[in-house]
Motif scaffolding. Structure first.
Motif, PDB file in Angstrom:
ATOM      1  N   PRO A 231     -31.409  29.110  54.183  1.00  0.00           N
ATOM      2  CA  PRO A 231     -31.756  29.674  55.467  1.00  0.00           C
ATOM      3  C   PRO A 231     -32.871  30.710  55.452  1.00  0.00           C
ATOM      4  O   PRO A 231     -33.006  31.484  56.374  1.00  0.00           O
ATOM      5  CB  PRO A 231     -30.448  30.364  55.880  1.00  0.00           C
ATOM      6  CG  PRO A 231     -29.830  30.751  54.594  1.00  0.00           C
ATOM      7  CD  PRO A 231     -30.236  29.732  53.597  1.00  0.00           C
ATOM      8  N   ARG A 311     -31.414  29.682  60.481  1.00  0.00           N
ATOM      9  CA  ARG A 311     -32.436  30.489  59.835  1.00  0.00           C
ATOM     10  C   ARG A 311     -32.251  31.973  60.086  1.00  0.00           C
ATOM     11  O   ARG A 311     -31.784  32.387  61.130  1.00  0.00           O
ATOM     12  CB  ARG A 311     -33.769  30.083  60.452  1.00  0.00           C
ATOM     13  CG  ARG A 311     -34.932  30.112  59.547  1.00  0.00           C
ATOM     14  CD  ARG A 311     -36.119  29.564  60.307  1.00  0.00           C
ATOM     15  NE  ARG A 311     -36.117  28.136  60.315  1.00  0.00           N
ATOM     16  CZ  ARG A 311     -36.430  27.399  61.358  1.00  0.00           C
ATOM     17  NH1 ARG A 311     -36.744  27.946  62.472  1.00  0.00           N
ATOM     18  NH2 ARG A 311     -36.404  26.106  61.268  1.00  0.00           N
ATOM     19  N   PHE A 312     -32.680  32.788  59.116  1.00  0.00           N
ATOM     20  CA  PHE A 312     -32.696  34.230  59.312  1.00  0.00           C
ATOM     21  C   PHE A 312     -33.952  34.636  60.049  1.00  0.00           C
ATOM     22  O   PHE A 312     -34.951  33.943  60.059  1.00  0.00           O
ATOM     23  CB  PHE A 312     -32.760  34.925  57.951  1.00  0.00           C
ATOM     24  CG  PHE A 312     -31.434  35.346  57.418  1.00  0.00           C
ATOM     25  CD1 PHE A 312     -30.912  34.725  56.311  1.00  0.00           C
ATOM     26  CD2 PHE A 312     -30.726  36.362  58.005  1.00  0.00           C
ATOM     27  CE1 PHE A 312     -29.691  35.109  55.803  1.00  0.00           C
ATOM     28  CE2 PHE A 312     -29.516  36.758  57.509  1.00  0.00           C
ATOM     29  CZ  PHE A 312     -28.997  36.132  56.398  1.00  0.00           C
ATOM     30  N   ARG A 313     -33.934  35.832  60.601  1.00  0.00           N
ATOM     31  CA  ARG A 313     -35.134  36.427  61.178  1.00  0.00           C
ATOM     32  C   ARG A 313     -35.695  37.357  60.130  1.00  0.00           C
ATOM     33  O   ARG A 313     -34.933  37.897  59.324  1.00  0.00           O
ATOM     34  CB  ARG A 313     -34.741  37.200  62.429  1.00  0.00           C
ATOM     35  CG  ARG A 313     -35.816  37.312  63.466  1.00  0.00           C
ATOM     36  CD  ARG A 313     -35.279  38.019  64.658  1.00  0.00           C
ATOM     37  NE  ARG A 313     -34.871  39.372  64.327  1.00  0.00           N
ATOM     38  CZ  ARG A 313     -34.089  40.091  65.097  1.00  0.00           C
ATOM     39  NH1 ARG A 313     -33.609  39.592  66.189  1.00  0.00           N
ATOM     40  NH2 ARG A 313     -33.758  41.307  64.767  1.00  0.00           N
TER      41      ARG A 313
END
Lengths: 346, 174, 342
Positions: A231, A311-313
């Motif tokens: 991610p 997904r991460f920011r």
């Protein structure tokens, strides 16, 4: 894997410096042999990447309740070959205002360090192509060079989306290198050496994953972050940045980026199995087969995570690294040091 | 949706003597009001009678009467009532005051009405085309914009471009 | 969307619309009342039964046509089925934008079941034109009710899967909680409706407030959440799928016999007048304003699209958020560009 046996014959001594110096008198047959080795290396890497691409697509399809490629060749195994051939023959469109030297240099800088990592991987308990005393340091420094290549790609494309992707990547890679190295320092402390062969021979009785469970987890997370896999794939997040750093690349150069991602995946899986799972050691089968089995275990886990997580920011990513992983890795080091002192005094 | 309370409608009709009160239609109850008092009526309905929700804002081209008819539908969500307001606007000088200061939703709805009819909303911050391309010059939903008109218009543009010896900019032909 | 950015923070967003503008409102003026029905399908193409429904309601009101009771039950049944399908794709696309391609494919598996049910009764998988002025096009086939029952049971299990996969996932919560929050008051000012409004704490559902067809005989809850952020909108849609399934369970087995369509002449000529009706589509309040001048073609009709007004509220929601959040917010308001541009 033929590569390793060829290189074994070519090995003159343990010291890389003397190896290089012995080539100072240019001997034509030696140069031809080196070229042949490089070609064999590239071909074997290509085959491996093609298999991995097919494997990933089938695995993700299985997770997502659908088929994957199953038309081209038996069970679709030639699909990646078809894709590779297509990419090879596509026109490389170069943006008008792109910085040409850097534009061409970037894919090379990303792909070559990934391929160079294979030089230090041990085939057997006491055999590797180049036996570097600082093998682990060599591997981590190569990943930094790869990051620089991606930054060059983003900058030279003269495209705001690529630049944004490249900037995100620089922040991410610099941050995640710290827990990456810290998590493996525990293993180094236990064995007392950076040499990969020494680390393997230190695991004949007990794998380090039992001695360093936290280190293992931190290594796995940081390594997935380093190679821009889900991610942590915000660098090339398709929905946000079109393609990130590889937006402007097409044809063969794009194929190189694609290759590099998969080669990197294999590299960190192999490093994980060497550092924590004992590498090429096991009861019945030859060492190399065990290395491959363990590495594929990690590859499957990495692909599985891709199919499952969001997904991460970027700022959440950095927060996660600096506020969670780094303190945890430091604590891990402290406990390891404590454990070693106690063990030595018993 | 229910029709508004009778006494409220009576009050409104007393406050706005120029408004024509129509009812018992499939559309419910509502007022036809001249453009000058339109904004004041909307304000009164929003603040005094609780019609705080803007449902719809659009226009109809009444070419037979030579006017545009701006139609606004307001809803009172607490009592579940709906009321309509119709404003006849002169077709040649189509201008009326904006109600974006009362409802932010009117922003996009008024832009669309301007785009399609050519009604200018005085006081609108960003009255630009929203659905048609930026350089469009006609207003499609007017009744005198027919298919033949469109094709003739397209032909004119092509002629002008060919005379200027420029390749046609495909964004202009719509 | 033209975005003005400062570093990674968005300062202003200006959506540029009109790329899918096909001029339905002008086209509708050249078609007879009943012939213009398939046009309406193409506006909100992911939940097209609602467009048909609202158009048919308007025509019925203008021409004073009665709808038989069986047709009303069938209409509610197919509307709720389509609501499930539409929420499925809304959530799936939203999650794919966030980075997880798996729920998108899972949602399509569920949507496929709805497609097959629809194909049985009206022959079309997506753009149905099933609800006509006067009733529905064709009767339900034999065995349709049992297949719908099986679909509801499967969907129940799938919803458990999604809750397991997503609700407790910390990365998902980090990406969606407290992002793109809009207060109830501002939401009313921007005329948001449907799940976007209910996620901000305002409990308004057209199916309860002004029930058309037989919604007043059915028992279901209005799903509301307080925060008004991306997480709330996601939760509201997931809960609404459950409520739709509840409605379907109540209808199945209770559909009365009788006529499914009141035959009307091919060329309808209502008396001059106008009407404004609205239904609760999965995106909000889908309204239609139809004006007739006594001829056989509508003089004017305007569709009030909920997605159009949701795009208008985007600037308010995205101000001072990061770029990655802008994508998450855009996915969460569940717009369909066919409806925005018409």
């Amino acid at each position: 894997m033929i590569l390793y046996f060829v290189k074994k014959n070519l090995l003159i001594s343990d010291n890389p410096l003397s190896t290089i110096m012995s080539f100072s008198i240019i001997k034509i047959p030696e140069v031809l042999l080196m070229t042949a080795i490089v070609i064999v290396l590239l071909l074997s890497l290509s085959v491996m990447v093609m298999f991995l691409v097919w494997f990933e697509r089938r695995l993700l399809a299985f997770i997502q309740d659908r088929q994957g490629p199953n038309r081209v060749g038996p069970q679709g195994i030639l699909q990646s070959l078809a894709d590779g051939i297509k990419l090879f023959f596509k026109e490389s469109i170069i943006p008008a205002k792109a910085d040409r030297p850097l534009f061409f240099l970037a894919p090379v800088l990303v792909f070559v360090p990934a391929a160079m990592s294979f030089a230090v991987f041990p085939v057997n308990k006491d055999l590797s192509a180049i036996n570097l005393n600082v093998g682990l340091l060599y591997l981590f420094s190569l990943s930094s060079v790869g990051a620089m290549g991606i930054l060059l790609a983003g900058w030279s494309s003269n495209n705001k989306y690529s630049l944004l992707g490249a900037l995100r990547l620089v922040a991410k890679n610099i941050s995640y290198e710290i827990p990456l190295v810290l998590s493996t320092l525990g293993v180094v402390m236990i064995t007392g050496s950076l040499n990969l062969l020494t680390i393997i021979s230190g695991q004949t009785n007990l794998w380090f994953i039992f001695l360093q469970p936290i280190g293992f987890l931190i290594y796995l997370i940081s390594a997935i972050a380093e190679i821009n896999r889900s991610p942590f794939d915000l660098v090339e997040a398709e929905s946000e940045l079109i393609g990130g750093f590889h937006t402007e690349y097409s044809g063969f150069m794009f194929a190189l980026f694609f290759f590099a991602e998969y080669v990197n995946t294999v590299v960190i899986s192999i490093i994980a199995s060497i550092l924590f799972l004992g590498g090429p050691q096991g009861p019945l089968l030859p060492g190399i087969v065990w290395l491959i089995i363990k590495a594929y275990g990690f590859i499957v886990i990495i692909m599985w995570i891709r199919g499952t997580l969001v997904r991460f920011r970027i700022d959440q990513l950095l927060h996660f690294c600096w506020k969670r992983l780094v303190p945890l890795a430091l604590l891990n080091l402290a406990f390891t040091a404590l454990g070693i002192t106690i063990w030595q005094n018993i | 949706m229910n029709i508004p309370e009778f006494k409220n409608l009576q009050n409104i009709s007393r406050q706005f003597p120029n408004a024509q009160w129509l009812g018992f239609l499939p559309a419910g109850e509502g007022f036809i009001i001249p453009p000058g008092e339109y904004h004041r009526l909307c304000e009164t309905l929003k603040h005094d009678y609780g019609f705080t929700y803007l449902s719809c804002l659009t226009a109809t081209d009444r070419i037979a009467k030579n006017e545009f008819e701006l139609a606004v539908h307001l809803e009172n969500l607490d009592k579940n009532e709906i009321i309509w307001i119709k404003v006849p606007i002169d077709r040649k000088y189509a201008e009326v005051q904006t109600i974006t200061d009362l409802w932010s939703a009117a922003d996009y709805l008024e832009r669309e009405t301007y785009d399609m009819f050519g009604i200018i909303f005085r006081g609108h911050q960003n009255l630009s085309r929203i659905l048609s391309p930026e350089n469009e010059t006609t207003h499609p939903l007017r009744k005198d914009f027919t298919k033949a008109h469109n094709m003739e218009y397209g032909r004119e543009i092509m002629q002008k471009l060919i005379q200027k010896k420029k390749p046609p900019d495909l964004s202009l032909t719509c | 969307m033209i975005t003005t950015v400062e570093g990674e923070t968005v300062k202003k967003i200006e959506p540029v619309l009109g790329y899918l503008h096909r001029g339905f409102e002008k086209l509708g003026e050249y078609k007879l009342y009943k012939s213009g029905l398939p046009l309406t399908d193409r506006m909100d193409y992911l939940a097209s039964i609602f467009n048909n429904h609202v158009y048919s309601l308007a025509v019925e009101k203008l021409c004073k046509i009665e709808v038989p009771l069986r047709a009303k039950y069938i209409r509610v049944l197919v509307c709720e089925l389509d609501r499930i399908a539409s929420h499925a794709i809304g959530i799936g696309a939203f999650l794919q934008d966030l980075g997880n391609p798996t729920p998108f494919v899972y949602m399509f598996r569920d949507r496929e079941e709805v497609y097959e049910l629809f194909e049985e009764i009206c022959g079309a998988r997506q753009l149905y034109s099933y609800i006509r002025p006067g009733g529905v096009l064709l009767d339900l086939t034999a065995g349709f009710e049992s297949r719908t029952e099986k679909f509801c049971q499967k969907m129940d299990k799938f919803l458990e899967e999604y809750n397991d996969l997503l609700d407790n996932n910390e990365i998902f919560q980090l990406r969606t909680k407290n992002i793109g929050a809009i207060s109830g008051e501002k939401a009313l000012n921007y005329s948001l409706s449907g799940p976007n409004l209910r996620a901000s704490g305002i409990s308004k559902d057209l199916r309860k407030d002004s029930p058309c067809e037989i919604y007043d005989r059915l028992d279901f809850d209005t799903c509301t959440e307080e925060a008004g952020d991306v997480w709330s909108r996601y939760k509201v849609r997931m809960n609404e799928i459950r409520q739709s399934m509840r409605i379907i369970q109540q209808i199945l087995g209770n559909i009365p016999g009788g006529n499914y369509l009141n035959q009307t002449p091919a060329v309808l000529t209502p008396s001059p007048g106008e009407v404004y009706t609205s239904v609760e589509s999965p995106r909000g309040q889908l309204g239609i304003y139809m004006v007739s001048d006594g001829s056989e073609k509508p003089y004017r009709y305007k569709i009030r699209p909920p997605s159009f007004l949701a795009v208008g509220a985007l600037n308010e929601m995205i101000k001072n958020e990061k770029i990655a959040d802008a994508i998450a917010i855009l996915g969460s308001i569940d717009i369909v560009l066919g409806e925005v541009d018409r």
